[in-house]
Design an enzyme around this catalytic site. Structure first.
Site, PDB file in Angstrom:
ATOM      1  CG  ASP A 164      -2.112   0.759   0.729  1.00 30.27           C
ATOM      2  OD1 ASP A 164      -2.520   1.367  -0.029  1.00 30.27           O
ATOM      3  OD2 ASP A 164      -3.074   0.326   1.731  1.00 30.27           O
ATOM      4  CG  ASP A 206      -9.523   2.506  -0.571  1.00 32.72           C
ATOM      5  OD1 ASP A 206      -8.874   1.090  -0.963  1.00 32.72           O
ATOM      6  OD2 ASP A 206      -8.903   3.154   0.098  1.00 32.72           O
TER       7      ASP A 206
HETATM    8  C1  GLA Z   1      -5.755   1.816   2.116  1.00 31.91           C
HETATM    9  C2  GLA Z   1      -6.093   0.600   1.262  1.00 31.91           C
HETATM   10  C3  GLA Z   1      -7.496  -0.090   1.987  1.00 31.91           C
HETATM   11  C4  GLA Z   1      -6.649  -0.840   3.348  1.00 31.91           C
HETATM   12  C5  GLA Z   1      -6.315   0.433   3.940  1.00 31.91           C
HETATM   13  C6  GLA Z   1      -5.508   0.080   5.186  1.00 31.91           C
HETATM   14  O1  GLA Z   1      -6.810   2.661   2.112  1.00 31.91           O
HETATM   15  O2  GLA Z   1      -6.604   0.986   0.043  1.00 31.91           O
HETATM   16  O3  GLA Z   1      -7.648  -1.364   0.924  1.00 31.91           O
HETATM   17  O4  GLA Z   1      -5.599  -1.614   3.139  1.00 31.91           O
HETATM   18  O5  GLA Z   1      -5.403   1.215   3.695  1.00 31.91           O
HETATM   19  O6  GLA Z   1      -5.289   0.873   6.181  1.00 31.91           O
END
Ligand code: GLA
Length: 741
Positions: free
Chosen positions: A479, A549
């Site tokens: 990430d 997301d």
């Molecule tokens: C980001 C990612 C999510 C999740 C969060 C965790 O927002 O896109 O899918 O992994 O971080 O903190």
């Protein structure tokens, strides 16, 4: 042979199966662009295509050559300040402060195949697919700088890959202020710019606008390719559709600040520039050193945007993505993020994992929160060791339990980040990207590590490598949850600070390269708050990326449909999540959520341990169904049928077809249901017109031409339960099309 050189006329004709790209050395060693488009015959030269009139109020090359006007010709890689006032492909500052250069053609070479770049993600030709590379050497004698323009022709996918390399043979350093990967001067401006724009939770929506006089650009200065703009863009003729017409696709194999720019000049010539964004860029080139730009991808078709997407998909699978994953079906995963957020212990997680096993899911992914003492997003980034309060037996033991269930195990990392509340910050506060004595801007309560420093990359590598070994890890979700501010490195001298954005990205690539080399069996999925780093640089190391997301089925239709123009389904991480949706509160049927997510690297992101019996059974069936058809969904040829970006956007549909044209799966999604609705039909594409097919096991068989030209009636024709499905909002209808044996 893909590269034809006419030595006498110094004409270079690059031919793919269906396209021609031609340029020529003009007077004074200047490279002139001649033609890019549908394949034409090879000839010694193309005088007609080079015709220019003498333009008033335009500087001449010299008193001796008043008819040669740099501002009026189409160029290959232009300078600025010597007669052409359009934005240039490059610019460099010399020790006396001048930015004037004079690169002239020197010689060329043709090499078989395509070498990978060092330190940068790049295309390659490991399968000896007939790629040929032309390198054109230019030189500026006064400052003894060489400029190599590289063109690789991938004939079968109709792709040309370009990049530039500057090498300083002089005795003094120069500074590159701009160094684009490709320039393309097109003869007119009758094009629509098609770009993929958005923001967090609604990435890559298609926007189509006609070109106009002046500069239009999409770019990023966030040190990510960004949620807001994507480096993939197309120029298409105004009448071009998914099925017909000319389109040129451009993309960049890069994950940092980029620029895609089109400048329409006063004679309606369109200059395209693709490369690193010159804003926030500089590179000091010492004597003996070279600077290699990332690679730009160019692909042309005369047959519409479906064709363009398909040739790009085939190109990435053969020449960009790690060969191991080329056709490897991606595991169905369950991710605990939306199920638990930071609030979990081993029991809770194992309940999800056990249920996953019962439902046929193949991998359990432990998301954020397993390390340091991370109970919210304020802490612990950089501390890549287990939180014993959550997993008292350690991460290795927990992974062992998941593996013992017969599931693969994946973990979330955010390698580039640091929290102030962390062991790492106590040890190395100077590793945080900041400008001394200035305010430090947080993003999601966190800061970024200085990845331009090899010791930082090395430290993170060691920590990650240990966890990978301890857990026998199968998958990493990498990430990156903030854009970078106060871009500065305390480890770099003042005159190199503008190198920082690019050096940072090189550090990221270095970590990726080391990890993928040391652990070739770990599947990486890149992520940046969802779809903030959905680019080809990432795809070189991580063959799939979390597309957004936003897992709401309706929003995802747009995200995935938009993304499909430039990237194949296998690259798009797509999960079924709970309703009401976490991002927008919408309630959609479980079936529709799966019917959307099937067209990607599929998984679940909800608490499957708390589902009703009925829902669990539905999931079980979805998993069985997806396993049967996964190869088709992930790697089949995708044809877009109805666009959510056209009309009222109420209907979207698409179809995937296998290589033999024996099987296809079409899905039609309808957002709102209208009472007493007009009749509608679904017109398929990509089938063999002469083969006969059954649709959802229909009694009657239909010829491919019938299904494509006359279409399928949307109603209850092929599905007993269709009336029910049709009567609801957010419905989806799936059509299984199978050849009659
Ligand atoms: C980001 C990612 C999510 C999740 C969060 C965790 O927002 O896109 O899918 O992994 O971080 O903190």
């Amino acid at each position: 042979m893909a590269i034809h050189v006419d030595e006498a006329n110094q004409t270079f004709h690059l031919q793919t199966d269906h396209t021609s790209y031609i340029f020529q050395v003009l007077a004074h060693g200047i490279l002139g662009q001649v033609y890019y488009g549908k394949k034409i015959h090879v000839k010694p030269q193309y005088n007609e295509l080079l015709k220019r009139e003498l333009k008033t109020a335009t500087p001449a090359y010299s008193l001796d050559d008043p008819d040669f006007q740099l501002g009026a010709i189409k160029q290959e890689y232009s300078d600025f300040g010597t007669g052409d006032f359009r934005r240039p492909a490059y610019q460099l500052t010399q020790p006396n402060g001048s930015r004037i250069t004079d690169f002239k053609y020197d010689h060329y070479e043709v090499v078989q195949g395509k070498q990978r770049l060092t330190g940068l993600p790049s295309t390659f030709d490991d399968t000896e697919d007939d790629a040929e590379t032309l390198i054109v050497h230019l030189t500026d004698k006064l400052i003894q700088l060489d400029l190599d323009l590289s063109y690789t022709v991938f004939p079968h996918q109709d792709v040309i890959v370009r990049s530039a390399n500057f090498k300083n043979h002089g005795v003094e350093a120069v500074t590159l202020n701009a160094a684009e990967s490709a320039q393309l001067d097109l003869p007119d401006s009758q094009y629509d710019l098609i770009q993929f724009s958005g923001t967090w939770a609604r990435e890559r929506h298609l926007i189509r606008t006609p070109l106009r006089s002046g500069i239009q650009a999409i770019d990023s200065v966030r040190t990510t390719s960004s949620h807001q703009q994507n480096p993939f863009m197309m120029l298409a003729r105004p009448n071009t559709t998914d099925d017909n017409g000319e389109a040129i696709g451009f993309n960049l194999v890069y994950s940092g600040n980029f620029l895609d720019q089109i400048e329409v000049d006063q004679w309606d010539v369109s200059r395209v520039l693709v490369g690193i964004n010159p804003a926030e860029f500089g590179w000091k080139l010492e004597p003996g050193k070279e600077f290699q730009t990332p690679e730009a991808i160019l692909s042309y078709t005369a047959d519409g945007m479906n064709q363009l997407s398909q040739q790009l998909a085939s190109f990435y699978s053969e020449h960009l993505v790690n060969a191991k994953y080329r056709r490897m079906e991606r595991p169905i995963l369950v991710n605990n993020w939306e199920a638990t957020y930071f609030d979990f212990n081993d029991e809770k997680l194992l309940n999800i994992a056990k249920q996953a096993k019962r439902l046929g899911i193949e991998m359990f992914v432990l998301d954020d929160g397993w390390f340091g003492h991370r109970n919210d997003d304020h802490t612990s980034l950089g501390d890549w060791f287990v939180d014993p309060k959550k997993l008292p037996n350690g991460i290795g033991a927990f992974a062992g339990e998941v593996h013992d269930l017969g599931l693969k195990f994946g973990l979330w990392f955010e390698p580039e980040m640091i929290s102030i509340d962390s062991e790492l910050y106590k040890k190395h506060p100077e590793w945080l990207i900041h400008v001394p004595k200035r305010r430090e801007t947080p993003g999601r309560n966190q800061y970024v590590l200085d990845f331009s420093r090899p010791e930082v990359v090395d430290y993170i590598y060691q920590m990650m490598a240990k966890v990978i070994q301890d857990t026998k890890l199968d998958y990493i979700k990498w990430d990156m949850n903030r854009y970078i501010t106060e871009m500065y490195s305390v480890a770099l001298p003042a005159d190199r600070q503008l190198e920082m954005p690019h050096r940072y990205i090189l550090g990221v690539y270095d970590l990726y390269a080391r990890l993928t080399k040391a652990f070739p069996d770990v599947l990486f999925e890149s992520c940046a708050s969802g779809g903030g780093r959905f680019d080809l640089g990432m795809m070189y190391y991580a063959p799939q990326a979390w597309a957004s997301d936003d897992t709401d089925a309706v929003e995802r239709m747009k995200v995935q449909f938009g993304t499909s123009y430039g990237y194949p389904q296998s690259m798009m991480g797509a999960h079924v999540s709970a309703v009401p949706n976490e991002q927008n509160g919408r309630i959609t049927p479980l079936e529709t959520r799966a019917n959307v997510a099937f067209y990607g690297a599929f998984g679940y992101e909800l608490d499957i341990s708390k589902m009703s019996e009925e829902e669990a059974n539905t999931v079980k069936k979805q998993v069985v169904f997806y396993k049967q058809h996964r190869a088709l969904y992930q790697f089949g040829k995708l044809y877009r049928l109805d666009s959510p970006f056209e009309g009222d956007g109420n209907v979207m549909s698409w179809v995937v077809v296998d290589d033999q044209q024996d099987h296809a799966i079409a899905t039609r999604y309808q957002i709102l249901n209208h009472p007493n609705a007009p009749y509608s039909r679904l017109y398929l594409k990509g089938l063999d017109p002469d083969k006969q097919y059954r649709v959802n096991d229909s009694e009657e068989a239909y010829y491919g031409d019938e299904l494509m030209n006359a279409g399928i009636h949307i109603g209850s024709a092929f599905d007993d339960t269709a009336e029910v499905k049709q009567s609801a909002d957010f419905s989806s209808r799936r059509f299984m099309i199978d050849v009659v044996k």
